[in-house]
Design a protein around this motif. Structure first.
Motif, short mmCIF file in Angstrom:
data_model
loop_
_atom_site.label_atom_id
_atom_site.label_comp_id
_atom_site.label_asym_id
_atom_site.label_seq_id
_atom_site.Cartn_x
_atom_site.Cartn_y
_atom_site.Cartn_z
N ARG A 22 -34.79 -12.25 -5.55
CA ARG A 22 -36.02 -12.23 -6.34
C ARG A 22 -35.89 -11.20 -7.47
O ARG A 22 -36.35 -11.43 -8.59
CB ARG A 22 -37.20 -11.90 -5.43
CG ARG A 22 -38.54 -12.04 -6.07
CD ARG A 22 -38.83 -13.48 -6.45
NE ARG A 22 -40.12 -13.58 -7.11
CZ ARG A 22 -40.34 -14.35 -8.17
NH1 ARG A 22 -39.37 -15.09 -8.69
NH2 ARG A 22 -41.53 -14.42 -8.72
N ALA A 23 -35.24 -10.07 -7.18
CA ALA A 23 -35.08 -9.02 -8.20
C ALA A 23 -34.28 -9.54 -9.39
O ALA A 23 -34.53 -9.16 -10.53
CB ALA A 23 -34.39 -7.80 -7.59
N GLU A 24 -33.34 -10.42 -9.11
CA GLU A 24 -32.52 -10.98 -10.18
C GLU A 24 -33.40 -11.70 -11.20
O GLU A 24 -33.19 -11.61 -12.40
CB GLU A 24 -31.52 -11.96 -9.56
CG GLU A 24 -30.23 -12.03 -10.31
CD GLU A 24 -29.22 -12.91 -9.60
OE1 GLU A 24 -29.50 -13.42 -8.49
OE2 GLU A 24 -28.16 -13.11 -10.19
N ALA A 25 -34.43 -12.37 -10.68
CA ALA A 25 -35.34 -13.09 -11.57
C ALA A 25 -36.15 -12.12 -12.43
O ALA A 25 -36.65 -12.50 -13.49
CB ALA A 25 -36.28 -13.97 -10.74
N PHE A 26 -36.30 -10.90 -11.98
CA PHE A 26 -37.10 -9.92 -12.72
C PHE A 26 -36.26 -9.05 -13.65
O PHE A 26 -36.79 -8.18 -14.33
CB PHE A 26 -37.86 -9.01 -11.76
CG PHE A 26 -38.99 -9.70 -11.02
CD1 PHE A 26 -39.90 -10.49 -11.71
CD2 PHE A 26 -39.15 -9.54 -9.66
CE1 PHE A 26 -40.96 -11.12 -11.03
CE2 PHE A 26 -40.19 -10.16 -8.98
CZ PHE A 26 -41.09 -10.95 -9.66
N GLN A 27 -34.94 -9.23 -13.63
CA GLN A 27 -34.11 -8.40 -14.50
C GLN A 27 -34.42 -8.76 -15.95
O GLN A 27 -34.60 -9.94 -16.26
CB GLN A 27 -32.62 -8.62 -14.21
CG GLN A 27 -32.17 -7.85 -12.98
CD GLN A 27 -30.73 -8.14 -12.62
OE1 GLN A 27 -30.24 -9.27 -12.81
NE2 GLN A 27 -30.05 -7.17 -12.08
#
Ligand code: NCD
Length: 303
Positions: A22-27
């Motif tokens: 999910r963090a990848e989507a927020f990078q």
């Protein structure tokens, strides 16, 4: 009880992977201003920091705002804590204002765990004493994955004051859950043998040259002077034996990266040339802190 995030140790691999994905989507890759989201609009995140912080506090705040949540930051120095209010009374006062989550840093190991047994508001641990700092380990894992593509089988040397480091403990749990080989290295008083028992796949080295040999990741830690009450090794001597210098990078794998949770002490645990080198991920870690904390807060706020 509402689900917060107290540590890495109790998490399943699948939960960790979910957060990292999910963090990848927020990078944010830097094209134009960040598109503020509204997913967590109407939620309020209280940041309650009883210990100093630059990176962690600001990045939790930015993360909450990017999700559309409101934030309120309270530091012990400027609050009624300095007027003698107990931790439970401060927390109950805050809870009466109906926050959706409390992000908390405290000098006592276990403080957020204790409070989470008394409160229904979810608590996110932003560092408890010498125990855990789960979002730091998550952002470190995100940074390693971005650069090296995997965790399994990597040789990760964690060097410095391991004993007093919540960053080390959370990283050890995370890395060992994903099959990395963790090598701990530091002066015997700060990296005692017992630490190898924290999780499977941990070994100890006293010589920094052996620790960094063939390493994929060199994770440097600050000496936590605020938690050490006996005289400690003079800075110059510490740097001579345990400081990461350019010559050490030659011993590691050609693709190896250098990490540090910050704040860094140049000339004590890390040479300036190393901190500023191409291998250094220190600012990437800071950047990933926002994405990872967005993923964590979203998970906590939208449950
Ligand atoms: C760390 C901490 O507070 O545990 N800092 C941080 O959160 N980035 C490490 C440290 O203070 O040495």
């Amino acid at each position: 009880m509402a689900k917060g995030l107290l540590g890495i140790e109790p998490l399943e691999r699948s939960e960790i992977l979910e957060i990292l994905t999910r963090a990848e989507a927020f990078q944010w890759h830097g094209q134009g201003p960040f598109q503020k989201l509204t997913t967590c609009a109407g939620r309020m995140v209280v940041n309650l920091f009883y210990e100093n912080s630059t990176r962690t506090r600001s990045s939790f705040e930015i993360a909450a705002r990017r999700l559309g949540a409101d934030t309120l930051s309270i530091t012990a120095a400027g609050s009624s804590v300095s007027k003698g209010e107990s931790l439970v009374d401060t927390l109950n006062t805050l809870v009466a204002m109906h926050p959706s989550a409390i992000v908390m840093r405290h000098a006592a190991s276990g403080a957020p765990h204790f409070l989470s047994r008394h409160l229904t508001t979810p608590i996110v641990n932003a560092g408890d004493g010498m125990h855990e700092h789960p979002t730091q380990a998550l952002l470190d894992a995100r940074t390693i994955l971005d650069r090296l593509g995997r965790l399994e089988g990597l040789r990760v040397a964690i060097i410095g004051d391991i004993l007093h480091s919540r960053v080390a403990r959370s990283n050890i749990h995370l890395l060992s859950k994903f099959g990395a080989n963790v090598v701990l290295c530091g002066p015997p008083a700060l990296a005692p043998r017992e630490l190898a028992a924290i999780a499977p796949g941990i070994s100890l080295e006293t010589d920094i040259r052996e620790a960094v040999r063939d390493a994929d990741v060199m994770m440097m830690l600050r000496v936590q002077l605020e938690r050490i009450h006996e005289p400690s090794m003079p800075a110059g001597e510490y740097f001579r034996f345990y400081g990461l210098r350019l010559e050490h990078l030659e011993l590691a794998k050609p693709e190896a990266i250098v990490m540090h949770p910050g704040p860094i002490n140049r000339g004590r645990e890390i040479a300036s040339e190393v901190a500023d080198s191409q291998r250094s991920m220190i600012l990437n870690q800071v950047e990933n802190g926002i994405a990872v904390r967005m993923a964590v807060l979203e998970r906590v706020l939208l449950q």
